[in-house]
Design an enzyme around this catalytic site. Structure first.
Site, PDB file in Angstrom:
ATOM      1  N   SER A 320       1.028  -1.092   0.045  1.00 45.65           N
ATOM      2  CA  SER A 320       0.013   0.064   0.033  1.00 45.65           C
ATOM      3  C   SER A 320       1.036   1.420   0.284  1.00 45.65           C
ATOM      4  O   SER A 320       2.026   1.084   0.488  1.00 45.65           O
ATOM      5  CB  SER A 320      -0.833   0.040   1.226  1.00 45.65           C
ATOM      6  OG  SER A 320      -0.107   0.339   2.273  1.00 45.65           O
ATOM      7  N   GLU A 395      -0.990  -2.055  -5.184  1.00 45.68           N
ATOM      8  CA  GLU A 395      -0.680  -1.083  -4.144  1.00 45.68           C
ATOM      9  C   GLU A 395      -2.282  -0.749  -3.799  1.00 45.68           C
ATOM     10  O   GLU A 395      -3.084  -0.343  -4.507  1.00 45.68           O
ATOM     11  CB  GLU A 395      -0.327   0.120  -4.957  1.00 45.68           C
ATOM     12  CG  GLU A 395       1.177   0.192  -5.214  1.00 45.68           C
ATOM     13  CD  GLU A 395       2.134   0.158  -4.148  1.00 45.68           C
ATOM     14  OE1 GLU A 395       1.835   0.578  -2.958  1.00 45.68           O
ATOM     15  OE2 GLU A 395       3.380   0.222  -4.466  1.00 45.68           O
TER      16      GLU A 395
HETATM   17 ZN   LIG Z   1       5.553  -1.162  -0.241  1.00 46.38          ZN
END
Ligand SMILES: [Zn+2]
Length: 454
Positions: A320, A395
Site C-alpha cells: 500500500s 498497491e
Molecule cells: Zn510497499
C-alpha cells in the site's frame, strides 16, 4: 544497615515512579517523528517529478506518494532540519506545494486513539478486520490448517532475522498434486508500515477456506493457492512497538554498517539489483542490502517462486498505497507478454473499481517504471524473471490517510480487493491452458520386428 537498604530501595522506587510519569508526559510513543511534517507537491510534468526524486536523498525525504504528473500529487515527509531548504528548493523550481500534516506525532497518536476505540468496540471481530499482531496472525494460520487438514497445509519457510517463524499456507483440493491446475501465489507486508495489506491475505484465506461462496467454487477447485500473509514480521512488530512508519526489515550487519538496521526487502531481489531507485546509504529507506538476497525474508519468497515456477501462473506482491496494479520490468523494459500482463492487471483493477468507495481513486495499471518510478531488485520483477507469466505489485488504497488507513476501512478494502483477486485468478487461469502441457500417454508399444526372410 538493616534499615538503609529498604530505604534506598524505597527511594529508588520513588524516583523510578517519578521518571516513569515524566516519561509518559514528555516521551510520546511517536516522538521520533517530532518536528517532521508532510507536504503535498504538485507535479506539472515529468521534469518536476525528476526534480523531486532528485531531492529524495539530498533532503532525506520519505516519499509517501510518488505522484503522477498532472494527475496525482506527490506526498513527502521531511524533517525539521531539512524542511526550509527542501521547500526553498521547490519554490526555486516553481513547484507548488501544500502542507498536509504539520504534526506527524499528533496524527499518529490520533490513529492510535481511533485504533483503541475500534479494538474495544466489538470483541467478536474477525482477524482480518483489524491490525493484529504477529502472534495472533500465526495462530490463525495454524488454526486454519488444523481445522481443514484436507484442504490446507501450513509451511514454515524459516526464521526471520530476529528469529520469528515466517509461515505460509497452501490451499488445494488436490494436495498440490495436480499439475493441470495453476498456482496463485500472494504475499503481503514486505514493507512493514503497510498495515492494510496483511488483512487482505487473511480475508482471502477466509473466502477460500472458511467462507467459500457458491460463485467462487471454481477458484478453490481449479486453482491452488500459496498465501504468505506476513513476509516481514520483524519490521511489522517494530512498527507496532517503536516506529510506526518503519518500512524495512530489521536485519543488522555490523560488518557492513554499525549504525543502521534493515534493508528494503522490495529492492533486495536478484534482478537488476542495486541499479535503480535505491540508495547506497544503509540508513535510507530504499537501501537494497549489501548483496542480493541478504535477507532471509526475501530468500523464502525466492525459494517458493523457484519451487513452483512451472505452475505459479500469477504472483501478487501486495503493498500500500496508491491504487495501482504494476508489472515489470522496473527499468521500463517490457516482457513479450506485456499485453496479457496489462489485460489481467486491468481486469483486476476494474473489478476492484466496481466495488470501490466513491472517494477512492480508480486503479491505474501499467509498467511500474512508466506508471510510478524506476526500481530494481523488486519481488514483482523477480517473479517475472523466473518465469511467472503474471507477476504484479498491487498497491492498495490509502485514501487520505496514506499508511495510516483506519481499521474501519479494512472490510471495504478486503472485499473490493478480493473481487480483483478473483478476476485476476480466473483470467490468468485461462492462459494457463496454453502453458500446461499434459504428459503424453507414453510411447506406444513397440511393433514386433518384421521377420526378414533371408
Ligand atoms: Zn510497499
Amino acid at each position: 544497615m538493616q534499615c538503609i537498604v529498604p530505604w534506598m530501595f524505597t527511594m529508588e522506587l520513588k524516583y523510578l515512579v517519578i521518571f516513569a510519569v515524566i516519561d509518559v508526559v514528555f516521551a510520546g510513543k511517536h516522538d521520533i517523528y517530532q518536528g517532521f511534517s508532510v507536504h503535498d507537491v504538485q507535479l506539472r510534468n515529468t521534469a518536476d517529478q525528476k526534480i523531486l526524486f532528485g531531492m529524495e536523498y539530498q533532503f532525506e525525504l520519505d516519499l509517501w506518494e510518488h505522484g503522477m504528473p498532472g494527475q496525482r500529487e506527490a506526498r513527502v515527509m521531511v524533517s525539521e532540519e531539512n524542511r526550509a531548504a527542501f521547500l526553498d528548493a521547490l519554490d526555486a523550481e516553481g513547484i507548488e506545494h501544500y502542507v498536509h500534516l504539520t504534526n506527524v506525532p499528533e496524527a499518529l497518536e490520533k490513529f492510535d486513539e481511533e485504533q483503541r476505540i475500534w479494538s474495544a468496540g466489538r470483541n467478536n471481530r474477525m482477524i482480518f478486520e483489524n491490525f493484529q499482531r504477529y502472534s495472533e496472525i500465526n495462530s490463525y494460520i495454524e488454526r486454519i490448517a488444523e481445522r481443514y487438514p484436507n484442504l490446507v497445509s501450513v509451511v514454515t519457510a524459516g526464521k526471520s532475522f530476529e528469529n520469528r517463524d515466517i509461515k505460509y499456507l497452501k490451499i488445494s483440493t488436490t494436495n498440490f498434486n495436480d499439475p493441470s491446475k495453476p498456482i496463485y501465489f500472494m504475499n503481503a507486508m514486505i514493507h512493514a508500515r503497510e498495515w492494510v495489506t496483511t488483512p487482505v491475505t487473511l480475508y482471502s484465506i477466509y473466502r477460500l477456506v472458511e467462507n467459500l461462496r457458491h460463485e467462487d467454487a471454481d477458484l478453490r477447485d481449479d486453482v491452488d493457492w500459496i498465501i504468505m500473509p506476513l513476509v516481514n514480521p520483524d519490521g511489522y512488530e517494530y512498527t507496532h512497538t517503536n516506529e510506526r512508519l518503519w518500512r524495512k526489515t530489521r536485519s543488522y550487519y555490523p560488518e557492513v554498517n554499525a549504525t543502521c538496521y534493515g534493508v528494503d526487502g522490495n529492492r533486495n531481489f536478484d534482478i537488476l539489483f542495486n541499479t535503480l531507485g535505491v540508495s547506497a546509504n544503509p540508513c535510507a529507506f530504499t537501501y537494497p542490502g549489501h548483496v542480493a538476497f541478504s535477507e532471509p525474508e526475501t530468500q523464502y519468497i525466492r525459494d517458493i517462486l523457484h519451487e513452483y515456477k512451472d505452475r505459479i501462473q500469477i504472483y501478487m506482491d501486495i503493498h500500500s498505497h496508491g491504487n495501482y496494479v504494476l508489472f515489470g520490468y522496473g527499468d521500463a523494459s517490457l516482457t513479450p507478454n506485456a499485453a496479457q500482463l496489462h489485460q489481467v492487471g486491468a481486469a483486476m483493477g476494474a473489478a476492484i473499481d466496481a466495488k470501490k468507495l466513491a472517494k477512492a481513486r480508480y486503479y491505474l495499471v501499467g509498467n511500474s517504471a512508466s506508471v510510478l518510478y524506476a526500481t530494481s531488485g523488486s519481488a514483482q520483477d523477480y517473479g517475472q524473471f523466473v518465469g511467472v507469466p503474471f507477476s504484479y505489485t498491487l498497491e492498495l488504497p490509502g485514501y487520505e490517510y496514506s499508511f495510516q488507513v483506519p481499521a474501519r476501512y479494512q472490510d471495504q478494502i478486503n472485499e473490493e480487493t478480493w473481487h480483483g483477486i478473483a478476476a485476476s485468478a480466473r483470467l490468468a487461469k485461462l492462459y494457463y491452458a496454453s502453458r500446461y502441457v499434459p504428459p503424453s500417454p507414453g510411447p506406444s508399444p513397440a511393433a514386433p520386428a518384421p521377420t526378414i526372410a533371408l
